[in-house]
Design a protein around this motif. Structure first.
Motif, PDB file in Angstrom:
ATOM      1  N   LEU A 157       0.848  -1.188   0.000  1.00 27.27           N
ATOM      2  CA  LEU A 157       0.000   0.000   0.000  1.00 27.27           C
ATOM      3  C   LEU A 157       0.882   1.236   0.000  1.00 27.27           C
ATOM      4  O   LEU A 157       1.737   1.387   0.877  1.00 27.27           O
ATOM      5  N   CYS A 158       0.682   2.114  -0.967  1.00 30.97           N
ATOM      6  CA  CYS A 158       1.491   3.329  -1.101  1.00 30.97           C
ATOM      7  C   CYS A 158       0.606   4.560  -0.948  1.00 30.97           C
ATOM      8  O   CYS A 158      -0.089   4.964  -1.900  1.00 30.97           O
ATOM      9  N   PRO A 159       0.599   5.183   0.233  1.00 30.85           N
ATOM     10  CA  PRO A 159      -0.168   6.415   0.406  1.00 30.85           C
ATOM     11  C   PRO A 159       0.453   7.551  -0.409  1.00 30.85           C
ATOM     12  O   PRO A 159       1.644   7.545  -0.705  1.00 30.85           O
ATOM     13  N   ILE A 160      -0.380   8.535  -0.749  1.00 25.62           N
ATOM     14  CA  ILE A 160       0.074   9.709  -1.485  1.00 25.62           C
ATOM     15  C   ILE A 160      -0.426  10.951  -0.755  1.00 25.62           C
ATOM     16  O   ILE A 160      -1.634  11.172  -0.640  1.00 25.62           O
ATOM     17  N   PHE A 161       0.526  11.741  -0.246  1.00 29.24           N
ATOM     18  CA  PHE A 161       0.199  12.962   0.488  1.00 29.24           C
ATOM     19  C   PHE A 161       0.660  14.161  -0.346  1.00 29.24           C
ATOM     20  O   PHE A 161       1.846  14.493  -0.356  1.00 29.24           O
ATOM     21  N   PRO A 162      -0.228  14.849  -1.045  1.00 28.72           N
ATOM     22  CA  PRO A 162       0.194  15.948  -1.932  1.00 28.72           C
ATOM     23  C   PRO A 162       0.844  17.104  -1.173  1.00 28.72           C
ATOM     24  O   PRO A 162       0.566  17.335   0.015  1.00 28.72           O
TER      25      PRO A 162
END
Length: 306
Positions: free
Chosen positions: A104-109
């Motif tokens: 699982l790869c979260p993405i926090f802009p």
């Protein structure tokens, strides 16, 4: 998605992969199955999180999950550029397939609060956002989606992701079966005499969490950094900056020095730390992955023996 991954995912969903010299694959029995094969298995699409749609994630899901297999979970956290989430999804894909691990790869802009800030997620709290809770919500979401028990998972992060990973481990050690901390530019020491983020004195006031030394000591921890990772322009805190506080630079000048200091802090608390200093490697996340995979494979082997 590469051809092999697409065929594996399609087969897992009940479709038929195309022969090398034939026309494109025949559709699965229904459009929903085909869509699931393409977007939800293997290297997935990017999804908005239900817990907070400002944040997104993608996954690598072993095709066997489509046939009902139970797998473990690795959460892989990107660095400041944010682009490494794809490196991690794809870089761990083969490892995940053959070791029964979803990724699982979260993405926090950048600038999610409209202020252009790059580093809020690294310190777990930014304005009204608790990034640790966002990740826990993502894990619950994908566990329900794929019918998995991911009450505990492994976490890896490099650079900014290394910031996130060791701080998440301090706050939530009971959620982790392993933590791999890569080249963190700044570190939070287990110092009860200094406030967050340099120390942990005010965890109850800031996060509503009391540090659990015994739980952290049960987590296998890796710290990994290149011995040529010596640039300091991005990691030297200066008075007036958003992250400045007294003691901000006390752990060392370079990333290897700071990670050594963090390792000692963890070891003094009873944590077993595997420290991998990679010869000739600068700030290169891709070159760190083989050491991370070795560590995770060792932990998985021991964990699965019971």
């Amino acid at each position: 998605m590469d051809r092999t991954s697409a065929d594996d995912a399609l087969a897992a969903a009940g479709g038929r992969p195309a022969a090398a010299d034939a026309s494109p694959a025949q559709p699965a029995s229904d459009p929903g199955s085909r869509a699931r094969a393409i977007y939800d298995l293997g290297p997935t699409a990017i999804f908005a999180s239900k817990v907070d749609p400002r944040f997104h994630y993608c996954l690598y899901v072993p095709p066997a999950v489509g046939r009902g297999a139970k797998v473990d979970l690795l959460v892989a956290v990107h660095g400041t550029s944010r682009t490494s989430f794809l490196d991690f999804r794809d870089g761990f894909a083969e490892f995940g397939r053959w070791n029964d691990v979803a990724v699982l790869c979260p993405i926090f802009p950048i600038g999610v609060l409209g202020d252009g800030a790059r580093s809020g997620y690294k310190y777990l709290a930014e304005g009204d956002i608790r990034y640790d809770r966002v990740v826990l919500g993502m894990v619950d979401e994908v566990a329900a989606k794929y019918g998995q028990n991911w009450d505990r998972f492994a976490m890896f992060g490099f650079s900014g992701g290394g910031h996130f990973t060791h701080r998440f481990a301090i706050l939530h050690p009971g959620k982790l079966w392993a933590a791999s901390i890569g080249a963190s530019g700044s570190v939070t020491l287990l110092d009860p005499d200094r406030d967050w983020w340099v120390g942990i004195r005010d965890l109850p006031q800031r996060f509503g969490i009391t540090f659990d030394r015994e739980a952290l000591a049960r987590v296998p921890v890796q710290m990994v950094v290149g011995d040529a990772d010596l640039e300091t322009w991005e990691i030297t805190h200066k008075p007036g900056s958003a992250t400045w506080m007294e003691g901000a630079n006390d752990a060392g000048r370079t990333r290897p020095e700071r990670l050594r200091t963090l390792a000692k802090s963890f070891e003094d608390a009873g944590v077993s730390v595997r420290f991998d200093l990679l010869p000739g490697v600068s700030h290169d996340r891709i070159k760190a992955l083989p050491a991370v995979k070795d560590f995770l494979a060792d932990v998985l082997a021991a964990r699965r023996k019971g």
